[in-house]
Design an enzyme around this catalytic site. Structure first.
Site, PDB file in Angstrom:
ATOM      1  N   LYS A 113      51.055  58.576 -14.198  1.00 51.02           N
ATOM      2  CA  LYS A 113      50.978  58.841 -15.639  1.00 51.02           C
ATOM      3  C   LYS A 113      49.656  58.384 -16.250  1.00 51.02           C
ATOM      4  O   LYS A 113      49.195  58.959 -17.240  1.00 51.02           O
ATOM      5  CB  LYS A 113      52.141  58.162 -16.354  1.00 51.02           C
ATOM      6  CG  LYS A 113      53.511  58.711 -15.979  1.00 51.02           C
ATOM      7  CD  LYS A 113      53.726  60.099 -16.534  1.00 51.02           C
ATOM      8  CE  LYS A 113      55.149  60.603 -16.310  1.00 51.02           C
ATOM      9  NZ  LYS A 113      55.286  62.020 -16.692  1.00 51.02           N
ATOM     10  N   GLU A 135      56.099  59.749 -26.106  1.00 45.93           N
ATOM     11  CA  GLU A 135      57.513  59.673 -25.787  1.00 45.93           C
ATOM     12  C   GLU A 135      57.615  59.160 -24.361  1.00 45.93           C
ATOM     13  O   GLU A 135      56.674  59.304 -23.584  1.00 45.93           O
ATOM     14  CB  GLU A 135      58.161  61.056 -25.881  1.00 45.93           C
ATOM     15  CG  GLU A 135      58.033  61.956 -24.635  1.00 45.93           C
ATOM     16  CD  GLU A 135      56.609  62.361 -24.293  1.00 45.93           C
ATOM     17  OE1 GLU A 135      55.749  62.333 -25.214  1.00 45.93           O
ATOM     18  OE2 GLU A 135      56.327  62.674 -23.124  1.00 45.93           O
ATOM     19  N   SER A 402      54.815  59.691  -6.596  1.00 49.86           N
ATOM     20  CA  SER A 402      54.352  59.683  -7.990  1.00 49.86           C
ATOM     21  C   SER A 402      54.410  58.317  -8.645  1.00 49.86           C
ATOM     22  O   SER A 402      53.649  58.051  -9.569  1.00 49.86           O
ATOM     23  CB  SER A 402      55.168  60.686  -8.808  1.00 49.86           C
ATOM     24  OG  SER A 402      56.546  60.443  -8.637  1.00 49.86           O
TER      25      SER A 402
END
Lengths: 447, 320
Positions: A113, A135, A402
């Site tokens: 991210k 969010e 990830s």
């Protein structure tokens, strides 16, 4: 569906897939801009700023420097020997492709991210905005946003569904430590989609001084494109590292898909490389009944959610369907429009992995490789092992790892406890207590 | 573009009639199925008696990004009570014969897409007795199909203009709208602000571009706000304040339709009745209006982050 046969009518020949989106922000029929007029101007400004930044050597240098010095890029890439061995052991032919891991769990903050939040935080600064909002579902995007904000001197507010605040408490604490405010959202299903609604509402009233860092390849154009581009650093590295370590491009790349940012970033540099299979893995949840999973590409239909047209889980009466996944980051009824495009063109295969299989894979990667993955990532691990077991040994399968699973250990332990209880119960009923050895059970499983 | 397939649409007749008398319209907003399923007919009748000319009926949707917290909570309540779009269409069908006011559906493009697409949805809405549509999350570029389908079904389609919309674009939006154009009174925060909105800048741009009536909403909760916006516009839209009042009445066991009627009467007291204050400048180009418009944007800049209370400092776009 799985191959792109050349069409005879030139109008039907898709442009190179990597050329999407078009000027209207469309990926085939998907994508677009479905937002209130109040946001149209902000999205146009963002698009212009982004196009300029993309061509601006200073911006690119600054982002590369942050990636290198602050994130720790390039992230490692290595073979998962014991996991490959496991794939061989469950293979009917006793051979399996070698499995390789792209270690985004080792990026700063523990997930991919951060690639997006740093890029967008730099854009926010370019636009003169002093506050960012985000969010978050699993909390990884929230942590990455809070981190980028702290590092670059921006104020940060993060919207998070109340249910996720409970499930991912560690990340709530991390965001607060980093100086961000976490706003718990009690509306609707109290998960990621509701957090997204609230963040969009905030932005409508705050757009003059605030940039909304959307966390996935979702939302109105240009967000899906911007997030994909920032995340594509993963796919570019996978390409280079595969050539260096394997001597060729991988035969398959596997990534989990919630909104789909890690998959989009891992896949995008490969979409024009037709020899590389791309496999997206959705959250199959408990089963395929409505409300029990979070797999819109597998079970959904086209619809508009959060500003763009894509596959959505929805009811006959026009409402968004409830979703379920053990993984907060995949617990979302929509998916990025580019994934819808890749699905319809057949370029990417999409599968769904259940909670139970993801949980098994979570333990598998921990115990065979010494890596505790995020529950999201565990979905990709499960599918990659299945896939590797069907392929010859000279082939290679890359898992985009990830994120790391520290945030998930409590929830995973709770779910594993429930599963073992359930299985113990079933075995007692079957009168077969004697052979109950959960650890062996996984290794014997055939797919 | 007006009334391409039919005679004068009801919304158009209402505005034409009011204009002929130099009057303006009150347009309250209610959520279908809220505060209670089955109440819409009584609510509409009460609002009409109270002085409403047109009512916007919100079609419940689970993820209404274009609506603020009060309206989205009301939609959530309606859905939990089992009242979705199909049920609201039924209530409108049953109520249509009881009232002569105009009925405009406020609906998310998500619901339009799911319920038959532009053509199918417009036919259903017209069949149920609606006279017009507002689709707040379908901006100009995404409204092509809707414009054609609404016109074919005899519905007006009102697009939105926000204070941040540049003049050229505002003009294009007015020209693409039918029935009336929806002007957002503010870009930022609604709710407890007591100041009346200042809309002369964007209203002037719209007047210069089109004859279409202007309905102005967003943060309008009192008669003096109604007076302020109808000084320039042809109609005042009252959304969150009405929905909140109806919800409070119902949960306290009071007569919600009667309170809606009383509130409408109170608000209607603020309606302009007579020529516009800006009538003399109508028709002047947009350049003149630019400074005023910028000033009103600046006032709405850097909104403070609000309290937890959904009513105060509420950030919405089209709540009215």
């Amino acid at each position: 569906m799985s191959t792109l046969e050349p069409a005879t009518d030139p109008d039907l020949i898709p442009r190179r897939l990597s050329e999407a989106p078009d000027e209207q922000g469309r990926y085939g029929e998907y994508g677009g801009v479905y937002v209130p007029e109040t946001l149209v101007h902000a999205l146009q400004e963002l698009e212009e700023t982004y196009y300029k930044a993309r061509e601006d050597q200073n911006f690119r240098d600054e982002l590369s420097r942050l990636f290198r010095e602050f994130v720790g890029r390039p992230t490692p890439f290595h073979e998962a020997r014991r996991l490959s061995g496991h794939a061989r052991s469950i293979s009917r032919s006793n051979t399996a492709a070698s499995i390789w891991l792209k270690r985004e769990d080792l990026a700063h903050t523990g997930a991919h991210k951060i690639n997006n939040t740093l890029g967008q935080a730099l854009l926010a600064k370019k636009m003169g905005k002093r506050r960012i909002i985000a969010e978050t579902g699993a909390g990884q995007h929230g942590v990455a946003s809070a981190t980028a904000a702290a590092h670059l001197g921006l104020k940060c507010d993060v919207y998070m569904g109340a249910e996720d605040v409970r499930r991912q408490h560690l990340n709530v604490v991390r965001m607060r430590m980093l100086g961000a405010s976490v706003i718990s959202v009690e509306a609707g299903s109290r998960t990621l989609k509701d957090a997204t609604n609230e963040a969009m509402r905030d932005w409508m009233g705050s757009v003059d001084d605030t940039h909304y860092i959307i966390g996935s390849v979702v939302g109105p154009h240009p967000f899906p494109m911007i997030v994909r581009d920032f995340q594509s650093v993963m796919g570019k590295e996978i390409k280079a590292q595969s050539i260096r370590h394997i001597g060729k491009l991988p035969d398959a790349v596997v990534a989990c898909v919630g909104g789909g940012s890690n998959a989009a970033g891992a896949f995008f540099p490969f979409v024009d490389e037709k020899g590389v299979r791309l496999v997206g893995v959705e959250a199959g949840g408990l089963n395929s009944s409505p409300g029990n999973h979070a797999a819109p590409l597998t079970h959904g239909s086209p619809g508009v959610l959060h500003g763009s047209l894509s596959y959505v889980l929805q009811t006959e009466d026009g409402q968004t369907e409830n979703v379920h996944s053990c993984s907060a980051g995949l617990d979302y009824p929509g998916v990025g429009p580019e994934h819808a495009y890749w699905k319809d063109t057949g370029r990417v295969e999409y599968a769904a992995v259940t909670d139970d299989d993801a949980l098994d894979a979570f333990e598998l990667l921990a115990q065979l490789e010494g890596i505790i993955p995020a529950l999201e990532t565990a979905h990709a691990v499960a599918q990659a092992v299945r896939l590797a077991a069907t392929l010859p040994e000279e082939q290679s399968v890359v898992i985009n790892v990830s994120g790391r699973g520290d945030k998930d250990v409590q929830e995973a332990a709770r779910l594993i406890g429930l599963r073992d209880e359930r299985e113990g119960e079933a075995e007692r009923k079957a009168g077969s207590d004697l052979r109950a050895k959960p650890k062996k059970r996984k290794k014997r499983r055939r797919t | 573009m007006h009334g391409e397939s039919v005679g004068l649409n009801r919304i158009e007749s209402i505005f034409a009639g009011l204009r002929a008398e130099g009057k303006t319209a009150l347009m309250p907003f209610v959520v279908g199925g809220h505060p209670r399923p089955g109440m819409l007919g009584d609510l509409l009748a009460g609002l009409e008696r109270g002085g409403a000319s047109i009512v916007e009926v919100g079609i419940p949707f689970s993820d209404p990004i274009a609506d603020g917290p009060v309206i989205s909570a009301a939609m959530d309540e309606a859905l939990r009570a089992g009242c979705g779009p199909t049920a609201v269409f039924e209530e409108v069908r049953a109520a249509r014969g009881r009232v002569s006011l105009g009925l405009v559906a406020m609906v998310s493009v998500s619901v339009v897409h799911r319920l038959g697409g532009a053509k199918g949805f417009c036919e259903r809405a017209a069949g149920a007795g609606f006279d017009g549509l507002i689709v707040p999350d379908a901006p100009l570029e995404a409204s092509g199909d809707l414009r054609a389908a609404a016109a074919a079904a005899g519905l007006t389609l009102s697009l939105l203009v926000s204070p941040s919309t540049p003049p050229d674009r505002a003009a294009a939006i007015a020209q693409a709208s039918t029935g009336f154009v929806y002007l957002l009174a503010r870009a930022g925060i609604t709710g407890e602000r007591s100041d009346a909105p200042e809309i002369s800048g964007p209203a002037g741009v719209l007047r210069a571009a089109s004859d279409l009536p202007i309905a102005c909403g967003f943060g309008i909760s009192r008669a003096e706000h109604v007076a302020a916006v109808t000084g320039e516009a042809d109609a005042a839209i009252v959304g969150s304040a009405m929905v909140r009042r109806l919800g409070e009445a119902a949960s306290a066991g009071r007569d919600a339709p009667a309170e809606g009627e009383a509130m409408a009467r109170e608000l209607a007291g603020g309606l302009r009745s007579g020529p516009r204050t800006d009538a003399k400048s109508s028709g002047v180009g947009g350049v003149r209006d630019e400074p005023a418009r910028s000033a009103s944007i600046a006032e709405d800049a850097t909104p403070p982050l609000s309290s937890e209370d959904g009513s105060a400092g509420e950030r919405v776009s089209t709540d009215g």
